[in-house]
Design an enzyme around this catalytic site. Structure first.
Site, PDB file in Angstrom:
ATOM      1  N   TYR A  51       6.547 -33.256  24.384  1.00 52.25           N
ATOM      2  CA  TYR A  51       5.148 -33.189  23.972  1.00 52.25           C
ATOM      3  C   TYR A  51       4.221 -33.434  25.153  1.00 52.25           C
ATOM      4  O   TYR A  51       4.533 -34.259  26.013  1.00 52.25           O
ATOM      5  CB  TYR A  51       4.876 -34.240  22.895  1.00 52.25           C
ATOM      6  CG  TYR A  51       3.438 -34.251  22.472  1.00 52.25           C
ATOM      7  CD1 TYR A  51       2.961 -33.252  21.638  1.00 52.25           C
ATOM      8  CD2 TYR A  51       2.557 -35.204  22.953  1.00 52.25           C
ATOM      9  CE1 TYR A  51       1.628 -33.222  21.278  1.00 52.25           C
ATOM     10  CE2 TYR A  51       1.218 -35.181  22.591  1.00 52.25           C
ATOM     11  CZ  TYR A  51       0.759 -34.185  21.751  1.00 52.25           C
ATOM     12  OH  TYR A  51      -0.560 -34.142  21.399  1.00 52.25           O
ATOM     13  N   TRP A  90       0.087 -32.439  27.244  1.00 52.27           N
ATOM     14  CA  TRP A  90      -1.096 -31.603  27.471  1.00 52.27           C
ATOM     15  C   TRP A  90      -0.986 -30.718  28.703  1.00 52.27           C
ATOM     16  O   TRP A  90      -1.930 -30.045  29.050  1.00 52.27           O
ATOM     17  CB  TRP A  90      -2.352 -32.480  27.506  1.00 52.27           C
ATOM     18  CG  TRP A  90      -2.979 -32.454  26.156  1.00 52.27           C
ATOM     19  CD1 TRP A  90      -2.443 -32.958  25.005  1.00 52.27           C
ATOM     20  CD2 TRP A  90      -4.211 -31.828  25.795  1.00 52.27           C
ATOM     21  NE1 TRP A  90      -3.285 -32.688  23.949  1.00 52.27           N
ATOM     22  CE2 TRP A  90      -4.374 -32.012  24.406  1.00 52.27           C
ATOM     23  CE3 TRP A  90      -5.202 -31.160  26.500  1.00 52.27           C
ATOM     24  CZ2 TRP A  90      -5.494 -31.528  23.714  1.00 52.27           C
ATOM     25  CZ3 TRP A  90      -6.306 -30.687  25.811  1.00 52.27           C
ATOM     26  CH2 TRP A  90      -6.448 -30.869  24.433  1.00 52.27           C
TER      27      TRP A  90
HETATM   28  N1  LIG Z   1      -2.892 -45.792  22.125  1.00 57.73           N
HETATM   29  C1  LIG Z   1      -3.121 -44.495  22.108  1.00 57.73           C
HETATM   30  N2  LIG Z   1      -2.165 -43.650  22.544  1.00 57.73           N
HETATM   31  C2  LIG Z   1      -2.372 -42.325  22.521  1.00 57.73           C
HETATM   32  C3  LIG Z   1      -3.607 -41.790  22.051  1.00 57.73           C
HETATM   33  C4  LIG Z   1      -4.604 -42.705  21.593  1.00 57.73           C
HETATM   34  O1  LIG Z   1      -5.696 -42.303  21.151  1.00 57.73           O
HETATM   35  N3  LIG Z   1      -4.326 -44.037  21.648  1.00 57.73           N
HETATM   36  N4  LIG Z   1      -3.785 -40.436  22.019  1.00 57.73           N
HETATM   37  C5  LIG Z   1      -2.592 -39.632  21.839  1.00 57.73           C
HETATM   38  C6  LIG Z   1      -2.905 -38.220  21.994  1.00 57.73           C
HETATM   39  S1  LIG Z   1      -4.029 -37.579  20.854  1.00 57.73           S
HETATM   40  C7  LIG Z   1      -2.324 -37.431  22.910  1.00 57.73           C
HETATM   41  S2  LIG Z   1      -2.660 -35.747  22.860  1.00 57.73           S
HETATM   42  C8  LIG Z   1      -1.359 -37.961  23.888  1.00 57.73           C
HETATM   43  C9  LIG Z   1      -1.495 -37.341  25.273  1.00 57.73           C
HETATM   44  O2  LIG Z   1      -0.343 -37.522  26.004  1.00 57.73           O
HETATM   45  P1  LIG Z   1       0.124 -36.464  27.131  1.00 57.73           P
HETATM   46  O3  LIG Z   1      -0.258 -35.095  26.715  1.00 57.73           O
HETATM   47  O4  LIG Z   1       1.532 -36.716  27.432  1.00 57.73           O
HETATM   48  O5  LIG Z   1      -0.802 -36.903  28.340  1.00 57.73           O
HETATM   49  P2  LIG Z   1      -1.204 -36.160  29.675  1.00 57.73           P
HETATM   50  O6  LIG Z   1      -1.726 -37.230  30.550  1.00 57.73           O
HETATM   51  O7  LIG Z   1      -2.104 -35.013  29.416  1.00 57.73           O
HETATM   52  O8  LIG Z   1       0.203 -35.666  30.252  1.00 57.73           O
HETATM   53  C10 LIG Z   1       0.425 -34.380  30.732  1.00 57.73           C
HETATM   54  C11 LIG Z   1       1.374 -34.444  31.913  1.00 57.73           C
HETATM   55  O9  LIG Z   1       1.743 -33.105  32.251  1.00 57.73           O
HETATM   56  C12 LIG Z   1       1.665 -32.948  33.661  1.00 57.73           C
HETATM   57  N5  LIG Z   1       1.443 -31.518  33.949  1.00 57.73           N
HETATM   58  C13 LIG Z   1       0.271 -30.843  34.003  1.00 57.73           C
HETATM   59  N6  LIG Z   1       0.495 -29.554  34.293  1.00 57.73           N
HETATM   60  C14 LIG Z   1       1.822 -29.391  34.427  1.00 57.73           C
HETATM   61  C15 LIG Z   1       2.657 -28.263  34.724  1.00 57.73           C
HETATM   62  O10 LIG Z   1       2.211 -27.155  34.911  1.00 57.73           O
HETATM   63  N7  LIG Z   1       4.015 -28.498  34.756  1.00 57.73           N
HETATM   64  C16 LIG Z   1       4.545 -29.726  34.536  1.00 57.73           C
HETATM   65  N8  LIG Z   1       5.869 -29.844  34.582  1.00 57.73           N
HETATM   66  N9  LIG Z   1       3.767 -30.810  34.274  1.00 57.73           N
HETATM   67  C17 LIG Z   1       2.426 -30.637  34.214  1.00 57.73           C
HETATM   68  C18 LIG Z   1       0.527 -33.853  34.085  1.00 57.73           C
HETATM   69  O11 LIG Z   1       0.599 -34.175  35.454  1.00 57.73           O
HETATM   70  C19 LIG Z   1       0.751 -35.066  33.154  1.00 57.73           C
HETATM   71  O12 LIG Z   1       1.614 -35.997  33.732  1.00 57.73           O
HETATM   72  O13 LIG Z   1      -1.515 -39.386  23.996  1.00 57.73           O
HETATM   73  C20 LIG Z   1      -1.424 -40.035  22.746  1.00 57.73           C
HETATM   74  N10 LIG Z   1      -1.379 -41.477  22.942  1.00 57.73           N
HETATM   75  N1  LIG Z   2     -12.782 -36.961  27.814  1.00 56.75           N
HETATM   76  C1  LIG Z   2     -11.701 -36.698  27.062  1.00 56.75           C
HETATM   77  N2  LIG Z   2     -11.813 -35.871  25.997  1.00 56.75           N
HETATM   78  C2  LIG Z   2     -10.729 -35.640  25.203  1.00 56.75           C
HETATM   79  C3  LIG Z   2      -9.461 -36.183  25.505  1.00 56.75           C
HETATM   80  C4  LIG Z   2      -9.364 -37.046  26.642  1.00 56.75           C
HETATM   81  O1  LIG Z   2      -8.281 -37.583  26.956  1.00 56.75           O
HETATM   82  N3  LIG Z   2     -10.494 -37.273  27.395  1.00 56.75           N
HETATM   83  N4  LIG Z   2      -8.377 -35.911  24.696  1.00 56.75           N
HETATM   84  C5  LIG Z   2      -8.450 -34.777  23.754  1.00 56.75           C
HETATM   85  C6  LIG Z   2      -7.459 -34.939  22.684  1.00 56.75           C
HETATM   86  S1  LIG Z   2      -5.827 -34.546  22.998  1.00 56.75           S
HETATM   87  C7  LIG Z   2      -7.770 -35.358  21.437  1.00 56.75           C
HETATM   88  S2  LIG Z   2      -6.537 -35.527  20.265  1.00 56.75           S
HETATM   89  C8  LIG Z   2      -9.156 -35.671  21.068  1.00 56.75           C
HETATM   90  C9  LIG Z   2      -9.218 -37.024  20.361  1.00 56.75           C
HETATM   91  O2  LIG Z   2     -10.348 -37.110  19.583  1.00 56.75           O
HETATM   92  P1  LIG Z   2     -10.561 -38.446  18.720  1.00 56.75           P
HETATM   93  O3  LIG Z   2      -9.281 -38.897  18.160  1.00 56.75           O
HETATM   94  O4  LIG Z   2     -11.664 -38.183  17.776  1.00 56.75           O
HETATM   95  O5  LIG Z   2     -11.046 -39.439  19.892  1.00 56.75           O
HETATM   96  P2  LIG Z   2     -10.988 -41.031  20.060  1.00 56.75           P
HETATM   97  O6  LIG Z   2     -11.659 -41.304  21.356  1.00 56.75           O
HETATM   98  O7  LIG Z   2      -9.612 -41.546  19.888  1.00 56.75           O
HETATM   99  O8  LIG Z   2     -11.851 -41.616  18.861  1.00 56.75           O
HETATM  100  C10 LIG Z   2     -13.130 -41.121  18.517  1.00 56.75           C
HETATM  101  C11 LIG Z   2     -14.056 -42.246  18.097  1.00 56.75           C
HETATM  102  O9  LIG Z   2     -13.475 -42.989  17.028  1.00 56.75           O
HETATM  103  C12 LIG Z   2     -13.851 -44.358  17.171  1.00 56.75           C
HETATM  104  N5  LIG Z   2     -12.932 -45.196  16.392  1.00 56.75           N
HETATM  105  C13 LIG Z   2     -11.776 -45.781  16.778  1.00 56.75           C
HETATM  106  N6  LIG Z   2     -11.197 -46.439  15.745  1.00 56.75           N
HETATM  107  C14 LIG Z   2     -12.004 -46.240  14.682  1.00 56.75           C
HETATM  108  C15 LIG Z   2     -11.969 -46.665  13.324  1.00 56.75           C
HETATM  109  O10 LIG Z   2     -11.040 -47.316  12.860  1.00 56.75           O
HETATM  110  N7  LIG Z   2     -13.000 -46.266  12.523  1.00 56.75           N
HETATM  111  C16 LIG Z   2     -14.047 -45.532  12.981  1.00 56.75           C
HETATM  112  N8  LIG Z   2     -15.027 -45.213  12.119  1.00 56.75           N
HETATM  113  N9  LIG Z   2     -14.119 -45.138  14.262  1.00 56.75           N
HETATM  114  C17 LIG Z   2     -13.107 -45.473  15.089  1.00 56.75           C
HETATM  115  C18 LIG Z   2     -13.798 -44.586  18.640  1.00 56.75           C
HETATM  116  O11 LIG Z   2     -14.594 -45.700  19.015  1.00 56.75           O
HETATM  117  C19 LIG Z   2     -14.310 -43.263  19.203  1.00 56.75           C
HETATM  118  O12 LIG Z   2     -15.694 -43.318  19.477  1.00 56.75           O
HETATM  119  O13 LIG Z   2      -9.998 -35.757  22.216  1.00 56.75           O
HETATM  120  C20 LIG Z   2      -9.835 -34.676  23.131  1.00 56.75           C
HETATM  121  N10 LIG Z   2     -10.872 -34.825  24.130  1.00 56.75           N
HETATM  122 MO   LIG Z   3      -4.492 -35.339  21.403  1.00 52.05          MO
END
Ligand SMILES: Nc1nc2c(c(=O)[nH]1)N[C@H]1C(S)=C(S)[C@@H](COP(=O)(O)OP(=O)(O)OC[C@H]3O[C@@H](n4cnc5c(=O)[nH]c(N)nc54)[C@H](O)[C@@H]3O)O[C@H]1N2
Ligand SMILES: Nc1nc2c(c(=O)[nH]1)N[C@H]1C(S)=C(S)[C@@H](COP(=O)(O)OP(=O)(O)OC[C@H]3O[C@@H](n4cnc5c(=O)[nH]c(N)nc54)[C@H](O)[C@@H]3O)O[C@H]1N2
Ligand SMILES: [Mo]
Length: 834
Positions: free
Chosen positions: A155, A157
């Site tokens: 999994y 990004w």
């Molecule tokens: N506590 C907490 N944990 C969370 C979240 C949260 O809100 N709270 N959010 C969750 C969510 S929504 C997500 S989507 C995940 C994100 O988790 P990830 O998607 O695993 O995070 P990224 O940092 O985007 O990791 C992408 C990796 O791919 C590498 N990469 C980029 N391009 C390439 C390529 O072309 N080839 C290869 N081989 N590698 C490449 C980058 O260098 C990087 O190390 O985290 C989750 N974890």
């Molecule tokens: N800059 C930036 N943008 C991103 C990403 C990133 O890594 N960086 N990641 C992308 C990805 S993969 C995803 S999945 C999306 C994630 O999108 P979201 O999941 O919507 O993003 P979060 O920042 O986890 O949370 C959004 C808001 O929810 C609030 N929040 C947290 N807990 C609670 C709660 O219990 N109740 C309420 N009411 N609010 C709460 C937080 O304070 C925050 O302002 O964003 C995408 N966009």
């Molecule tokens: Mo995500």
């Protein structure tokens, strides 16, 4: 407390030039009938090369083989400052230079000294040797344990691009050479994407929202419920178009009333001068129930809508008014749980009912224990309001993601590399089509819910429930990752480190020394997307342009593309031809373009020949129809609920689900229900006094760009920042700039303190994605000296329905760190590597 550092302003200049150029383009397209619109030509004389990224389209200036400047595309309405970190990712000291193998693994074989993972003792090997080792290990594991011994769910990004899609390329290699265990769902919307097909018949979270124009013209009250588009729309899964920033600007100009329900006064709330309500985190369902109860008690709910468009309201009502369990879910009841006073909850109900109300919900509210309930309850609340399908009313679950609400252009779908023959794809989840590369759409057989890998390693053979079926967790011996950072994204880091000890082999492809690479046995250096050619679409919803992603610089050190690496592995296993289909990078890119050209022609548009497109240094633009600009989600369903029935068993919105009833899950009842999470702020069984909001970072994409100079914009004392309310800081003797230790039973991390009143008392904010930097990897629950928040979060799953991650479930304590400060070491290559 000033908020300037993180405030993101919308530059007027860019906006004006955007409007000017887009109006001009539409005219060209309309006048010619077939001629597609083209952007402005690059200034002649300068050597600018166009490419794209998660952060937007840009032009790179290369001087003597080195990228020296990155300029956002002229038509980007709101370039993100993150783009400037991208260049540094090519040249940062965290770059992986050569193929590397962990010494113990190399000298003693698979599974040797598992405690040594993460200590950085790597040996450089040749590419030849590295490929032999990987191919040999795949063969050994499959022979001994079958194809289920290899996990390739990988999994993450990754980077944008239809060809160098490393996760798909990995699956293609694993499929071609003999099978593997895949993953189901994602970390973003793991709970919502499983419950919503039962409720509204589609994934919904990745569906287009009512357009921003319609919101501007019709919405009277715009609610951002845990939703912060000013931050999260900076990026795209495809290339970011930033259309939502135009929408937000229109909303601001129109003076629409904005309410933000969030423990943090978000950038969005501040930009739109919104009213800020800060409930206790993880109590949103209770607050929604309080609003719903008021609607019912004051006869403000829309009975006609409920009757015509939904099923099961009567059964839910029995719960709402307390017939089912003796507890009416009144505003007063809700207030005790969520901490918002009952008067305010009641007034919200009246205001929502009186005016056209759009509820834009983010995804954090479902990334928590029992997260399925949040979006289900929101749909139920909006059903009671009866505005679903009306212009500017109802709900939108993607306004904050990839600029949902930006109208979709009439453009061809640009295909991409696939993971192999679609014929093998059977047993797909509802709402998916065969061959889809969406992670939510992977077949269920030989796949485990994405966040359950750690559970599988710890408990192979265990049967878990998942959305009505049983899944037996496979016995995995080899894990292969390309394009993700599991040592960042998975919850409960220390449990994960323990689980990893069971593995024979962990292979990672990356271009930087992430914590995942550091914990690998075999590390293969890949090119960044700026060191290779590719092609991609602009805007996940907008789909407005096709962008040439041209190579800017030659690969650094010994980096190779994922495709070339996998092709070599396939060759060792006798499958090169099947893997490459005899085509190279440019052949593939051209084939995707040509297929789009044919589709385009069928739609009455003529795209230029490939060479013209590729040489142009321009993105190829497509027209947007007026109907798309006026798009209203669910308007068709509202107009004719029989003809446009939803994909649910009843064809209607299911407030009560017979399908879920049949599953008999104790943690996911058949109608939306308030269920206590395992831990929460001021909760009945809570051990620690502070909740952590582990939000998505402002200057990163998860862990991507953490290893770049952008860190200087936010790191405090070289550590990941931790926002804390003045009251909580004072109670602990903490002040701005202090280094503190945040801890609970699961782990401990160092953070830099930022005292601010834009956060609710009782809540601290530590963003996800900070690089894991263990002081002593051989010691259990060792301190993370940079600040990876997933040392503190729980790995419990949302419920038996979705088995999704709960990144937003964690309570902690924090104290001033008084010991001698360990230096952060994670942003350079491991010390012993070489
Ligand atoms: N506590 C907490 N944990 C969370 C979240 C949260 O809100 N709270 N959010 C969750 C969510 S929504 C997500 S989507 C995940 C994100 O988790 P990830 O998607 O695993 O995070 P990224 O940092 O985007 O990791 C992408 C990796 O791919 C590498 N990469 C980029 N391009 C390439 C390529 O072309 N080839 C290869 N081989 N590698 C490449 C980058 O260098 C990087 O190390 O985290 C989750 N974890
Ligand atoms: N800059 C930036 N943008 C991103 C990403 C990133 O890594 N960086 N990641 C992308 C990805 S993969 C995803 S999945 C999306 C994630 O999108 P979201 O999941 O919507 O993003 P979060 O920042 O986890 O949370 C959004 C808001 O929810 C609030 N929040 C947290 N807990 C609670 C709660 O219990 N109740 C309420 N009411 N609010 C709460 C937080 O304070 C925050 O302002 O964003 C995408 N966009
Ligand atoms: Mo995500």
């Amino acid at each position: 407390m000033s908020f300037d550092k993180t405030k993101i302003t919308l530059p007027e200049m860019n906006r004006r030039s955007f409007l000017k150029s887009s109006a001009m383009l539409t005219m060209v397209g309309a006048a010619s009938g077939s001629l597609l619109t083209r952007g402005a030509q690059a200034q002649s004389g300068t050597k600018l090369t166009m490419s794209g990224s998660h952060w937007g389209v840009f032009r790179g200036r290369v001087d003597q083989g080195r990228l020296v400047e990155v300029t956002p595309w002229e038509q980007d309405p709101h370039p993100t400052p993150m783009l400037q970190g991208m260049m540094d990712s090519i040249y940062s000291p965290s770059r992986i230079k050569y193929p590397m193998v962990r010494r113990a693994w190399l000298e003693q074989g698979p599974g040797a000294d598992p405690e040594g993972r993460g200590t950085g003792d790597f040996v450089r090997v040749s590419w030849e040797k590295a490929i032999d080792l990987v191919a040999g290990e795949l063969t050994r594991v499959r022979k001994k344990y079958g194809s289920n011994g290899v996990f390739g769910g990988s999994y993450g990004w990754k980077s944008v691009g239809k060809f160098h899609n490393c996760r798909t390329l990995l699956r293609r290699m694993l499929k071609t050479t003999g099978g593997f265990v895949n993953s189901l769902g994602d970390y973003s919307t793991g709970a919502a994407q499983v419950i919503l097909p039962h409720v509204v018949g589609s994934l919904e979270v990745y569906e287009q929202c009512t357009s921003w124009d319609v919101v501007r013209d019709n919405t009277k009250t715009l609610v951002f419920w845990g939703c912060n588009p000013v931050n999260t729309d900076q990026i795209g899964w495809l290339i970011a178009d930033h259309g939502a920033f135009v929408g937000l600007e229109e909303v601001k100009k129109a003076g629409i009333r904005v309410i933000c329900i969030d423990p943090i006064k978000t950038e969005t709330c501040q930009y739109l001068d919104g009213e800020w309500l800060a409930p206790r985190p993880q109590t949103d369902v209770a607050m929604m129930l309080g609003i719903a109860h008021t609607l019912y008690a004051e006869k403000l709910h829309d009975e006609d809508f409920l009757k015509k468009y939904t099923v099961g309201f009567d059964k839910f009502l029995a719960y709402l008014i307390g017939k089912e369990d003796g507890t009416p879910k009144t505003a007063e009841w809700a207030s005790k749980i969520c901490g918002i006073d009952a008067g305010t909850i009641k007034q919200l109900a009246r205001d929502f009912a009186k005016n056209r109300t759009m509820i834009a919900a983010g995804w954090s509210i479902q990334r928590q224990h029992h997260g399925e309930q949040a979006h289900w309850m929101l749909v139920t609340l909006c059903s009671m309001l009866g505005q679903i399908g009306l212009p500017g009313g109802g709900f939108g679950f993607s306004y904050h993601y990839c600029s949902g609400g930006t109208p979709t252009a009439t453009s061809p779908i640009l295909g991409g590399i696939t993971d192999g023959p679609a014929a093998e794809v059977t047993d797909l989840p509802a709402g998916c089509h065969p061959g889809s590369t969406e992670s939510a759409c992977q077949p269920k057989s030989n796949a485990i819910p994405v966040c359950r890998l750690v559970e599988a390693l710890l408990h192979p053979g265990r049967t878990i429930k998942y959305n009505g079926s049983d899944i037996v967790l496979p016995e995995i011996h080899m894990v292969y990752w390309a394009g993700g950072n599991p040592f960042s994204h998975q919850q409960n880091r220390n449990e994960m480190v323990e689980a990893w000890k069971k593995l024979d082999t962990f292979v990672v492809h990356d271009f930087q020394w992430t914590a995942s690479a550091r914990h690998a046995d075999i590390v293969l250096p890949v090119t960044t997307s700026y060191e290779r050619n590719d092609i991609e679409q602009l805007g996940d919803y907008a789909l407005s342009h096709i962008v040439p992603m041209k190579k800017l610089v030659e690969p650094m050190y010994e980096a190779r593309s994922d495709f070339d690496i996998f092709a070599d592995i396939c060759e060792r296993l006798g499958k090169r031809e099947e893997y490459t289909e005899g085509m190279n990078e440019m052949d593939w890119i051209k084939s995707f373009y040509e297929a789009a050209r044919l589709e385009s022609r069928a739609k009455g548009m003529e795209m230029p020949v490939f060479d013209t497109f590729w040489q142009s240094e321009e993105a190829l633009g497509f027209p947007v129809k007026d109907a798309q600009k006026q798009f209203v989600r669910y308007a068709d369903f509202r107009e004719d609920p029989l003809l446009n029935a939803l994909g649910t068993p009843s064809g209607k919105i299911e407030i009560y689900s017979l399908n879920i009833e049949k599953m008999h899950y104790d943690d996911c009842p058949p109608h939306p229900t308030w269920m206590e999470p395992i831990e929460r702020l001021d909760g009945p069984t809570t051990k620690y006094p502070l909740h952590i909001a582990s939000n998505h970072p402002i200057y990163r994409l998860h862990s991507q760009l953490c290893g770049t100079k952008l860190r200087e914009k936010y790191a405090i004392g070289g550590r990941e920042p931790c926002w804390i309310n003045p009251k909580d800081a004072e109670a602990r003797g903490l002040k701005d700039g202090d280094i503190a230790r945040a801890y609970n039973d699961r782990g401990q991390i160092l953070v830099g303190i930022k005292v601010t009143d834009v956060i609710r008392p009782g809540v601290i904010r530590i963003n996800e994605g900070g690089w894991y930097d263990p002081v002593n990897p051989r010691e259990a629950k060792t301190l993370c000296r940079y600040g990876d928040v997933n040392n503190l979060t729980t790995s419990v799953s949302t419920s038996k329905l979705a088995q999704a991650n709960c990144g937003q479930t964690a309570v902690v304590e924090i104290e001033k760190f008084t010991g001698s400060l360990p230096p952060v070491e994670v942003f350079i290559e491991p010390r012993k590597a070489g």
